[in-house]
Design an enzyme around this catalytic site. Structure first.
Site, PDB file in Angstrom:
ATOM      1  CB  SER A 101      -0.929   0.034   1.219  1.00 42.26           C
ATOM      2  OG  SER A 101      -1.888  -0.979   1.111  1.00 42.26           O
ATOM      3  CB  THR A 166      -2.927   4.543   2.291  1.00 44.30           C
ATOM      4  OG1 THR A 166      -2.979   3.175   1.902  1.00 44.30           O
ATOM      5  CG2 THR A 166      -3.531   5.414   1.207  1.00 44.30           C
ATOM      6  CD  GLU A 328      -6.067   3.936   3.760  1.00 41.57           C
ATOM      7  OE1 GLU A 328      -5.539   2.886   3.377  1.00 41.57           O
ATOM      8  OE2 GLU A 328      -5.724   4.527   4.789  1.00 41.57           O
ATOM      9  CG  ASP A 333      -5.173  -3.921   2.824  1.00 40.20           C
ATOM     10  OD1 ASP A 333      -5.023  -4.689   1.855  1.00 40.20           O
ATOM     11  OD2 ASP A 333      -4.301  -3.733   3.684  1.00 40.20           O
ATOM     12  CG  HIS A 375      -3.098  -3.383  -2.964  1.00 41.07           C
ATOM     13  ND1 HIS A 375      -3.867  -4.329  -2.325  1.00 41.07           N
ATOM     14  CD2 HIS A 375      -2.642  -2.552  -1.992  1.00 41.07           C
ATOM     15  CE1 HIS A 375      -3.867  -4.094  -1.032  1.00 41.07           C
ATOM     16  NE2 HIS A 375      -3.146  -3.012  -0.791  1.00 41.07           N
TER      17      HIS A 375
END
Ligand SMILES: *[C@@H]1O[C@H](CO)[C@@H](O)[C@H](O)[C@H]1NC(C)=O
Ligand SMILES: *[C@@H]1O[C@H](CO)[C@@H](O)[C@H](O)[C@H]1NC(C)=O
Ligand SMILES: *[C@@H]1O[C@H](CO)[C@@H](O)[C@H](O)[C@H]1NC(C)=O
Ligand SMILES: *[C@@H]1O[C@H](CO)[C@@H](O)[C@H](O)[C@H]1NC(C)=O
Length: 529
Positions: A101, A166, A328, A333, A375
């Site tokens: 990330s 991130t 975010e 994730d 991703h």
């Protein structure tokens, strides 16, 4: 109780479910509607005053598709699926085909691809190489730097620690994403500042107007966890005597004679002062609680949508020049890594809710909204479930005669890997022996690992607003930063006139590289001489 409006809704709803037959007329009508939308599509070619960049961490196309079915039904749409413009991003990093990330965040936010596990530095910096990361030319600037230079307000909100991979790429330069606090910096890298320290003390971190997320355990030493707000034992935990970066953040604003506020729970967020110049919201020791489990009361943690709404209110009030905001959805994730597919779907729907809030609060003619991911994950959606079955069901295997869930993982931790050997044969347990629709259920995986690993498949980028049409093809992930720069006229492409038609804009760029090419032979000649 039964208001006429509700009756109407009920009739509409029932009408849809019972009477809506997907006959030929239905598909033709849908086709006509989509065609009409495509033909009416207009380009908004003026400069973008504001930018909101949403990053669904680990939200590959499979996650987005399955979350749509889970949250809105297969014929419904997540918030970003109403956008007119989209492209595909190639996510490989400087040294990995399947990236992490912070290298991918660096690509998106700065325009430069970085090595695995590094943030805010170029590919001359290998992971753990403190000395290389301290060299100025290796450090790359994000669109937060560009926006601050251009006199815009800046902010980010996340459901993870504010120092996590991130967000770190927005403001820090580090050769190791784990160096979130002082405790994780090894002896031989003592010259390197940890990520939390950089956020509070360095530019552009200390100039960011709105910061919201978790991560108290990286900012303050020896914080105490509780069941409602646990400490992440497997990540950085500050122990340095006297370290209190929240207090240092306040002191910095006092010295600058700026108004500020620190928010720590839902009540603080509700009562926030919209006129404060700087806002630091730290709502958890580690990451924020998931949407389905968080305490929605005054002492609890906010949703991503709540934080997004608050950030937009603060930023749009702060500065007439506009703002940039990164949002975010980080727990998509996190939950995929633990192999909890339903949680990841739920967090994706929570991201969609946050995007909805932003769509509501902004003007399409001056605010560029981009939704993308860093991703993918190794979750697959398979079998042949009936439409009535939904996504959390099973199909029957004709080979081992054991049902399998329609969501599975390629790799996974101990909870996902469930094969056993019986009578010299590998056997897969029947998943229906467990509650497969529960949030806590972990779908089976093929390979035992410490956790579910990322996938290297391309991700989509959806855009709406000024210059949204810059996303229209298969792009490098780093292109996101250049599109932002050009659309907002900040950073490297500042000075190119966006009011020119697009052709002259791009010929300007080609023009620059063309003159460079023409110069090349001469440079060669001079070197020979
Ligand atoms: C990064 O830092 C962490 C914490 O100090 C350490 O455990 C790890 O080995 C370092 N390197 C990599 C490649 O993760
Ligand atoms: C909100 O902040 C502004 C700017 O610092 C200040 O003037 C005002 O008094 C504050 N309002 C409240 C209710 O605290
Ligand atoms: C957006 O605005 C509409 C109309 O005001 C409202 O009905 C809807 O609830 C809002 N949605 C969100 C997510 O705020
Ligand atoms: C399975 O989990 C779902 C979702 O948490 C729950 O509603 C249901 O009651 C559970 N079923 C059983 C049999 O425990």
């Amino acid at each position: 109780m039964c208001k006429p409006f509700n009756v109407l809704l009920f009739v509409l709803f029932v009408g849809r479910c019972v009477c809506l037959i997907e006959d030929q007329a239905y598909w033709r009508q849908l086709g006509k509607e989509e065609l009409s939308k495509a033909l009416k599509k207009r380009k908004i070619s003026n400069q973008a005053q504001n930018l909101i960049l949403f990053v669904g961490d680990g939200m590959g196309l499979t996650t987005s598709t399955v979350a749509r079915i889970y949250g809105k039904g297969e014929s419904g749409r997540l918030a970003w699926e109403t956008f007119d413009n989209l492209g595909v991003l190639k996510i490989y990093s400087a040294n990995k085909l399947v990236p992490d990330s912070c290298s991918t965040a660096t690509a998106m936010f700065t325009g430069i691809k970085a090595n695995h596990k590094t943030a805010g530095v170029d590919s001359t910096v290998a992971v753990d190489d403190c000395a290389a990361s301290r060299k100025k030319p290796a450090q790359v600037e994000s669109f937060i730097n560009w926006a601050q230079t251009a006199g815009k307000a800046t902010g980010f909100v996340t459901t993870t620690r504010v120092t996590h991979a991130t967000p770190s790429a927005l403001y820090a330069h580090t050769p190791n994403r784990s160096w979130e606090c002082e405790a994780n910096i090894p002896q031989d890298a003592a010259d390197c500042d940890d990520i939390a320290w950089q956020l509070v003390n360095n530019s552009p971190g200390r100039n960011i107007d709105v910061i919201m997320g978790g991560g108290r355990q990286c900012l303050q030493a020896n914080v105490e966890g509780s069941p409602e707000d646990p400490v992440d034992t497997w990540s950085c935990y500050s122990k340095q005597q006297g370290r209190d970066l929240i207090n240092d953040w306040k002191t910095d604003k006092e010295i600058r004679q700026s108004s500020y506020q620190v928010l720590q729970n839902n009540l603080d967020l509700q009562n926030m002062n919209e006129s404060a110049e700087f806002t630091l919201g730290i709502f958890a020791n580690g990451h924020l609680k998931l949407e389905h489990e968080r305490d929605k009361g005054p002492e609890g943690m906010p949703s991503l949508a709540d934080m997004t709404a608050a950030a937009i209110r603060l930023l749009s009030k702060k500065n007439p020049n506009g703002y940039v905001l990164m949002v975010e959805g980080g727990n998509i994730d996190q939950t995929h890594h633990r192999g909890h597919a339903r949680k990841a779907l739920d967090e994706t729907v929570a991201l969609s809710d946050a995007v909805d809030v932003a769509l509501n609060m902004t003007d399409v003619t001056n605010t560029l909204i981009i939704v993308t991911s860093d991703h993918s994950h190794s979750m697959v959606f398979t079998g042949y479930p009936d439409r009535s079955q939904g996504v959390l069901g099973v199909s029957n295997s004709k080979m081992d005669n054991v049902p399998y869930t329609n969501l599975l993982y390629g790799t996974g931790g101990p909870n996902n890997y469930q094969f056993v050997v019986e009578e010299n044969k590998v056997k897969r347990p029947d998943p229906t022996a467990e509650n497969i629709t529960d949030f806590e259920y972990s779908q089976q995986s093929v390979v035992l690992n410490d956790e579910v690993t990322h996938s290297g498949t391309d991700v989509l980028v959806y855009a709406r607003g000024p210059m949204a049409h810059l996303f229209n093809s298969v792009h490098e992930q780093s292109y996101v930063a250049y599109a932002i720069s050009y659309a907002m006229q900040i950073g490297i492409f500042e000075g190119l006139d966006p009011f020119d038609d697009e052709d002259s804009g791009s010929s300007h760029i080609y023009g620059m590289s063309l003159s460079f090419l023409i110069m090349l032979p001469f440079i060669g000649v001079f070197r020979v001489i």
